[in-house]
Write a protein that holds these residues in place. Structure first.
Motif: not given
Length: 592
Positions: A10, A13-14, A343, A406-410, A412-413, A434
Motif C-alpha cells: 500500500f 498508505l502507509l 496499492v 476509494s475503499y482501499w485504505y479501509d 487494508s485495515q 465507494r
C-alpha cells in the motif's frame, strides 16, 4: 470477489459474412490523441473489435444476488459474482448460441439463439432455462454444458449458491430438470466442469464450492462466514466428483478419489496437463494457493501443486484457462489475480510447463507481459487475429462505486487482522458506496509468437469499463473469426464482433466422439503447419464462470496449407488427417 493479500504494497498508505453484424458507419476509436480506424486496426494488429450487442438483438443486464441485511455494509463485495456466459450449439444447427445468468431472486436468465443471419433471439423461457432464480432456491452463478447421455444434444448444469439444477436437452426444443440424489442439496458452488475422468465414454461432473456449504447468504445463521485468512484460508466450500453411471445417474465418488479440498475455489479447468491422456484438475483458489490434482489412471486424484511449483504463493485465484502459447505442443495455465498500481501488486500467473521432462511449472506472467491486469476475473486464450499464435482476452474491475472514491485504505485495515476478526463479516469496514478497483480498462494481450504479449485493448476496440466477470470466445458467424461475449456484474452483457485481416487463414474442428464421450471433451488436437505445431484441448469450463464454443479454432497466419492434424480422442485412440483444407470448419467423427 477475490482479495487475498500475500504481497500487499500500500504505497502512500502507509454472418453471410457481408451481412453478419451489420453496421452502417465504420467506427473509429480515439486513443490518446490518435484516432484509429478499423482499416488501420487491421493493418497494425490484424483484427478489430466492434461492440454490437444492441444491434443484433442482445439486451441483457445482470442482477446481483440477494444477501442478508447484516451484510449490507459490504454488500457490493459479497454480491459481486454471478454474471456468467456459456456458448453452446443448443439445437445442432451449426450456429453457436449463448446463455447468460442473472442472480437476483426471480431474475430471469437469458438464452440467445443464433439465427444465422447475424442476429439473435432470446428464447430462455421457451426452452425452460429462464426461471432458475426462484426465491428460496439460491442464486445462479454459471452454467456448463455437455452431452451426458450421448444422444447428440448438450445438456446443462446450472450451478448456484443454493440448489444445483441439472437439465436434459430435448433436441434443442426444451429442457427438463433431472433429479439426481447425489447432487448436493444446498451448496455455494462457484464453478463446475465436465470431464470423463475414467475414460469410460460417459461425461462425469466436478463441482467446487466457494462459501462454506452451510452458509445461506440470504438468511445467515451468524456473520462468521468470511475466510479465516487472506493467504491460507481453508474454511471454504467442499468439492464433489460425481461419476456418470451410464444409465442417467450420477454417484458421488469424491471420498474415494482423494479430493478433499475446502479452499475458496473460484475457477476450475479439467485438462490433460501431464500427457498421460487422463484429465487433471487445476483449481484457482481465492485467499490462498492454487491446487493441481493429477488424475492417476482414473482411479484416484493426487494433489501435487507444491511439487509442480504452483502451490507456494497464495494469491486471489479467479481464472483457470489453458493454451499452447508458444506453439510447443504444451499447455500453459493462466490464472488471474489482483493488481492495482500504487496499492497492490499481486499479479496474474502464467504457469508455463517445463520442457526438461519434469512435471513442473514456472510463473512467466511478468516475463511475457501478462501479469498486471487490474482486478482480473475472466480470461480466455484464443487466436483473435488468426496469425497462428494464441492471444489472451482479460476482463477486470471489481466494484465500481461513486467515482473519485476509494475503499482501499479501509479495506487494508481488515487484511492484517487476526483470524477471529477477519472471519466475522461485522468487522469489515463499511464500503459507503465507494469503489474498489472499479472502472478499469480491459486487457487484450496480443501474442507476438516469440514470448511477448502486448496490450492492444484500447487500440482494437475493447474500450468498456464495466465490472467484467466472464468472457467467452466463439465464431458466431461461421466465418473464421473469434467473437467475444462478456458478462458484466450488474451491467449489460457485451458482444464484440471481430473482423480479422482476410489474408490470415484458419481452420476449425467440430469433434464427435464414438467410443469416447460424444462431446469429445478431453480430446486433444495438434495442427502441424509451416514447421510448427499448436495443441488445443476440448475442455468444458474455461476461464471464470464461462465456457467457450466447443469448436476448436486455429489461426494459420499467411500459410496456405497444413501438413497434418493429429487428434487424440479421450479414449486414447489417435486419428490423423493429412493436408486438410484451410479456411473451413471440419466436422470430424472419431474413427473406430
Amino acid at each position: 470477489m477475490s482479495r487475498s493479500f500475500l504481497t500487499i504494497a500500500f504505497a502512500g498508505l502507509l454472418f453471410g459474412p457481408a451481412a453478419y453484424f451489420r453496421w452502417t458507419n465504420q467506427p473509429e476509436t480515439e486513443v490518446g490523441h490518435e484516432v484509429i480506424s478499423n482499416e488501420l486496426r487491421l493493418q497494425r494488429y490484424g483484427f478489430s473489435l466492434h461492440e454490437v450487442a444492441g444491434e443484433v438483438g442482445v439486451d441483457f443486464v445482470h442482477q446481483p444476488p440477494k444477501i442478508d441485511s447484516r451484510l449490507d455494509h459490504i454488500g457490493p463485495q459479497i454480491a459481486a459474482m454471478g454474471a456468467s456466459v456459456s456458448v453452446v450449439d443448443v439445437d445442432r444447427d451449426g450456429w453457436m448460441d449463448f446463455y447468460l445468468t442473472s442472480s437476483a431472486p426471480d431474475a430471469k436468465n437469458a438464452f440467445y439463439r443464433n439465427k444465422g443471419d447475424g442476429t439473435f433471439e432470446e428464447i430462455a423461457d421457451q426452452l425452460g432455462l429462464a426461471d432458475l432464480n426462484r426465491s428460496g432456491t439460491g442464486a445462479c452463478m454459471g452454467s456448463v454444458w455437455a452431452d451426458i447421455d450421448n444422444d447428440g444434444f448438450d445438456d446443462v448444469l446450472v450451478y448456484k449458491w443454493g440448489q444445483q439444477v441439472l437439465l436434459k436437452n430435448h433436441q434443442g426444443k426444451h429442457f427438463e430438470a433431472i433429479e439426481q440424489t447425489d447432487l448436493p442439496k444446498w451448496a455455494n458452488v462457484g464453478t463446475a466442469t465436465w470431464l470423463d475422468f475414467d475414460k469410460d465414454g460417459f461425461i462425469d461432473l466436478f463441482l467446487a464450492g466457494y462459501w462454506p456449504d452451510d452458509v445461506h447468504l440470504e438468511n445467515l445463521a451468524n456473520t462468521q462466514i468470511m475466510p479465516e485468512s487472506f493467504e491460507y484460508a481453508d474454511n471454504g466450500g467442499r468439492k464433489w466428483l460425481l461419476r456418470n453411471d451410464g444409465n442417467g445417474g450420477f454417484k458421488d465418488v469424491t471420498g474415494d478419489m482423494g479430493i478433499n479440498s475446502t479452499r475458496w475455489t473460484l475457477a476450475v479447468v479439467a485438462a490433460d496437463l501431464n500427457g498421460d491422456s487422463f484429465s487433471d484438475l487445476f483449481l484457482a483458489n481465492d485467499y490462498g494457493v492454487s491446487e493441481l490434482y493429477i488424475n492417476e489412471s482414473g482411479k484416484r486424484f493426487r494433489e501435487v501443486g507444491k511439487d509442480a511449483g504452483i502451490g507456494y504463493s497464495p494469491k486471489s485465484g479467479m481464472n483457470a484457462a489453458v493454451g499452447d502459447i508458444l506453439n510447443q505442443g504444451q499447455l500453459s495455465i493462466y490464472e488471474s489475480n489482483i493488481s492495482e498500481e500504487g496499492v497492490l501488486l499481486q499479479g496474474n500467473n502464467l504457469w508455463f510447463p517445463a520442457n526438461d521432462g519434469t512435471f513442473k511449472f514456472q510463473n512467466l506472467a511478468s516475463v511475457m507481459g501478462v501479469e498486471l491486469g487490474g482486478w482480473s476475473f475472466g480470461a480466455q486464450f484464443g487466436d483473435l487475429n488468426n496469425d497462428g499464435f494464441t492471444d489472451l482476452y482479460v476482463t477486470n474491475g471489481y466494484v465500481s462505486g461513486e467515482r473519485g472514491t476509494s475503499y482501499w485504505y479501509d479495506f487494508s485495515q481488515i487484511t492484517g487482522g487476526h483470524e477471529q476478526i477477519i472471519s466475522d463479516a461485522t468487522n469489515w469496514p463499511d464500503m459507503q458506496k465507494r469503489s474498489l478497483a472499479g472502472y478499469q480498462s480491459k486487457r487484450v494481450w496480443m501474442n507476438d509468437g516469440a514470448g511477448q504479449f502486448r496490450d492492444v485493448a484500447q487500440f482494437v476496440g475493447a474500450t468498456d469499463r464495466y465490472d467484467g466477470r466472464a468472457v467467452a470466445l466463439a465464431d458466431f458467424g461461421n466465418r473464421g473469426a473469434l467473437d467475444v461475449v462478456v458478462a458484466n456484474q450488474r451491467e449489460h452483457a457485451l458482444l464484440y464482433r471481430n473482423t480479422v485481416d482476410p489474408s490470415h487463414h484458419w481452420i476449425a474442428f467440430d469433434l464427435e466422439g464414438t467410443t469416447s464421450n460424444r462431446s469429445a471433451i478431453g480430446a486433444q488436437v495438434r495442427v502441424h503447419w509451416n514447421g510448427q505445431q499448436q495443441l488445443q484441448e476440448r475442455v468444458a469450463a474455461s476461464g471464470y464462470s464461462a465456457q467457450n464454443q466447443s469448436r476448436l479454432h486455429f489461426g494459420l497466419g499467411k500459410s496456405t496449407e497444413i501438413e497434418k492434424v493429429v487428434i487424440r480422442w479421450p479414449s486414447g485412440h489417435e486419428q490423423t488427417i493429412e493436408s486438410p483444407a484451410i479456411d473451413q470448419i471440419h466436422s470430424i467423427q472419431e474413427s473406430k
